[in-house]
Design an enzyme around this catalytic site. Sequence first.
Site, PDB file in Angstrom:
ATOM      1  CG  HIS A  65      92.014 -49.473  57.359  1.00  0.00           C
ATOM      2  ND1 HIS A  65      92.193 -49.350  56.000  1.00  0.00           N
ATOM      3  CD2 HIS A  65      93.241 -49.280  57.915  1.00  0.00           C
ATOM      4  CE1 HIS A  65      93.468 -49.079  55.755  1.00  0.00           C
ATOM      5  NE2 HIS A  65      94.128 -49.048  56.884  1.00  0.00           N
ATOM      6  CD  GLU A  68     100.048 -58.245  56.226  1.00  0.00           C
ATOM      7  OE1 GLU A  68     100.410 -58.574  55.080  1.00  0.00           O
ATOM      8  OE2 GLU A  68     100.017 -57.055  56.606  1.00  0.00           O
TER       9      GLU A  68
END
Lengths: 343, 387
Positions: A143, A74
């Site tokens: 998540h 990322e």
Amino acid sequence: MTTAAATATARTAKAKPATMAQALGRALRDSMAQDPSVHVLGEDVGTLGGVFRITDGLAKEFGEDRCTDTPLAEAGILGAAVGMAMYGLRPVVEMQFDAFAYPAFEQLISHVAKMRNRTGGAMPLPITVRVPYGGGIGGVEHHSDSSEAYYMATPGLHVVTPATVDDAYGLLRASIASDDPVVFLEPKRLYWSKADWSPQAPAAVEPIGRAVVRRAGRSATLITYGPSLPVCMEAAEAAVAEGWDLEVVDLRSLVPFDDETVAASVRRTGRAVVVHESTGFGGPGGEIAARITERCFHHLEAPVLRVAGFDIPYPPPMQERHHLPGVDRVLDAVARLQWEAEH
Amino acid sequence: MTVQELPGAAAYRPTPPPAWKPLTDPAPLLPDPEPYRVLGTDAADGADPELLLRLYAELVRGRRYNAQATALTKQGRLAVYPSSTGQEACEIAAALVLEERDWLFPSYRDTLAAVARGLDPVEALTLLRGDRHTGYDPREHRIAPLCTPLATQLPHAVGLAHAARLKGDDVVALAMVGDGGTSEGDFHEALNFAAVWKAPVVFLVQNNGFAISVPLAKQTAAPSLAHKAVGYGMPGRLVDGNDAVAMHQVLSEAVERARSGGGPTLVEAITYRMDAHTNADDATRYRGDSEVETWRAHDPVQLLERELTGRGLLGEDGIEEARSAAERMAAGLRERMNADPVLDPMDLFNQVYAEQTTQLREQEARLRVELDAENEQHGTDDGGAGR
């Protein structure tokens, strides 16, 4: 920017149910078609079309140079996007899941948010960082985070979050067109929410920074955004039975913050409840409540209340229903408002 | 009891794994075990005298620049200066190998590279003086802002080079980082992205022995930092970072390789930071004088000067000329740095977003009121400007 009239025209042309996910995909597609400098990059965005299929078909239509499957990193994805923007491209980065964005925080905070400022205005970075966020989809650990407070606390970023299919399209188009970096928070449990919508001509591009009154009312204002909007709308309908006529304000943009719309509403109703999934302590609700108090103190009939997620790490999926603010918790807060008003 | 062999048992063979072969042949990516050197070797004979003299003039100027900037910290004119004394060959070579259209991505220690690339020394020092974060327009000079967080500018270099290639421009990005920076995640991610994308990037690691106080042996267990390249699928080059000619050659080759589509290169320059990390650091706590003296004998300016004088390309006059040119630069810098910068406090607000938010407009108005009150009190009317 466009008008309600344009939207109405678009709707009459073969309106059919579309999901928020489709609207987001369409916004990416239209932005890429209109502006060759728009590039999409991230993990799985190409061949797979993203794990939520938001980028489905983009690589096929625009080629892998425009919609790029990157290595899984990322910080690297966002850091490369910084360099691409420095060279004049307009990157749209996907972070896949809220908690997966954390490795990229250094790039976001130290560079994306600050580059315009660091260079005395010489080098703006038009980067859109798409972050699917929030819970309610049964995701396992890491998540389901609601990380908006971290982004809100960083000057230089816009923080935008749609709650409707129309806004998903309009706000994403506006975010990509913005010359400033935008953290675009996608309420992933609303990905499959639907609206009658004409993907052929969805002309509405919403300016960033304006809240909207989703339901007019007189008794109290519910201030909310993203995944909590449907909860608040449902609560407002249920409240009618109690004799409460609730106004619902959808913020749509957390930064910049639309003080005017919020204050105008609270001055009308005299009571306010801020509703979000994110934790209450240090969460967006504290800032919003403070702003309301500063501006509307003499109009308030009761303290501004917050209905937020508990101050706990996001719980396992089998427990998340206890954590997420639901209709009852919102109504309970509204009841406390009335009680405060009587004494 | 005897083991009875069952019929067919001998025929059993485990299923072999699916065919595997390495993606890249590692051998050509490995660095030579010895750092590449030119000065003092036969290879120096082939070096272009004009280049040698240019490098020399720049090294002398660079050494003087470091000394002047360090002096400015003592006078309180700079908040801090991370000196590159001893590393001038790396700084100068990095600047000189780039074409005008190329981009330089310096770290906080690489002010000198930015200046050698042509940046106004005062503009290059604003970050360290404390009046602006970046005193120049990066696009105008194709120099990214001096980067303080370690290695975070490396992915930017990759993204920029990648974007340039997508646009069909033969632009190369050269990114500078120290030995400590190679431990950061962004170093890894940048090299990995660059190699996968075959981005036209050159990574220059200045291994100056210490990350503030931590020596290389506590930073990595790799044979050398250049050896890390093979793990990414790019060539690694080890070079004597105090040999300006070797630096120039190796970086030129890497730039050429990048420009012609050959992808990224990792160059490790073995050098030494003669001064402390910054003026705020006490280097005697972590290294001994004898080590510093060993490196003083391998000084980059002296190395080149000896080569040039030995070959009759440089005499006392030439040395004097280079030194007085450097002195003029230092005097000019001193004079300009002694002037107080004029700052507009409103810049605090109008350089955050393209369009100012309501909130920032309100805060700007509040500061304006404070400044007006201040000016009234002191009887000045400079519009809030001033240091």
